[in-house]
Design an enzyme around this catalytic site. Sequence first.
Site, PDB file in Angstrom:
ATOM      1  N   HIS A 176       0.649  -1.356   0.050  1.00 44.48           N
ATOM      2  CA  HIS A 176       0.137   0.039  -0.075  1.00 44.48           C
ATOM      3  C   HIS A 176       0.742   1.316  -0.012  1.00 44.48           C
ATOM      4  CE1 HIS A 176       0.491  -0.384   4.476  1.00 44.48           C
ATOM      5  NE2 HIS A 176       0.738   0.730   4.292  1.00 44.48           N
ATOM      6  N   GLU A 235      -3.830   3.719   1.506  1.00 46.95           N
ATOM      7  CA  GLU A 235      -4.073   3.839   3.038  1.00 46.95           C
ATOM      8  C   GLU A 235      -4.190   5.414   3.433  1.00 46.95           C
ATOM      9  OE1 GLU A 235      -1.599   3.546   7.114  1.00 46.95           O
ATOM     10  OE2 GLU A 235      -0.979   1.972   5.858  1.00 46.95           O
ATOM     11  N   HIS A 250       3.436  11.701  -6.187  1.00 46.10           N
ATOM     12  CA  HIS A 250       1.982  11.267  -6.753  1.00 46.10           C
ATOM     13  C   HIS A 250       1.661  10.014  -6.784  1.00 46.10           C
ATOM     14  CE1 HIS A 250       4.348  11.492 -10.396  1.00 46.10           C
ATOM     15  NE2 HIS A 250       3.196  10.812 -11.002  1.00 46.10           N
ATOM     16  N   GLU A 307      -1.993  11.200 -10.874  1.00 45.81           N
ATOM     17  CA  GLU A 307      -1.975  11.102 -12.280  1.00 45.81           C
ATOM     18  C   GLU A 307      -2.782  10.278 -13.061  1.00 45.81           C
ATOM     19  OE1 GLU A 307       1.596   9.934 -15.541  1.00 45.81           O
ATOM     20  OE2 GLU A 307       2.157   9.884 -13.397  1.00 45.81           O
TER      21      GLU A 307
END
Length: 120
Positions: A7, A56, A75, A117
């Site tokens: 994650h 998360e 990002h 993105e």
Amino acid sequence: MKFSFAHNNLNVYDLEKSLHFYSEALGLKETRRINAEDGSFTIVFLSDDSTPHLLELTWLRDMDRAYNLGDNEFHLALRVDDFEAAYAKHKEMGCICYENPSMGIYFISDPDGYWIEIIP
């Protein structure tokens, strides 16, 4: 030895606002929630229902201001199967923060200013 992604974590100021955004903008669904016994934090894991990778979101009770994201060079990137429909939805939501037509991508910004993105 082999590693695999589990994650990524983002700290968020307003958990409910962020959950709404990630659901509406990206279709992510809550899969698990951890609440501290003393109420000091909540962690929510979100899934795209197609990969094992999770997002998360961490909310901290004592955070009294928006997070300072610095130059915000970090990002996330998500692929979408219908780029035009996604673009239209994000344009309608007013969350597109940067477009790069020559690369065929654009970025959206979440309620805390994190960039995501969008890739066809």
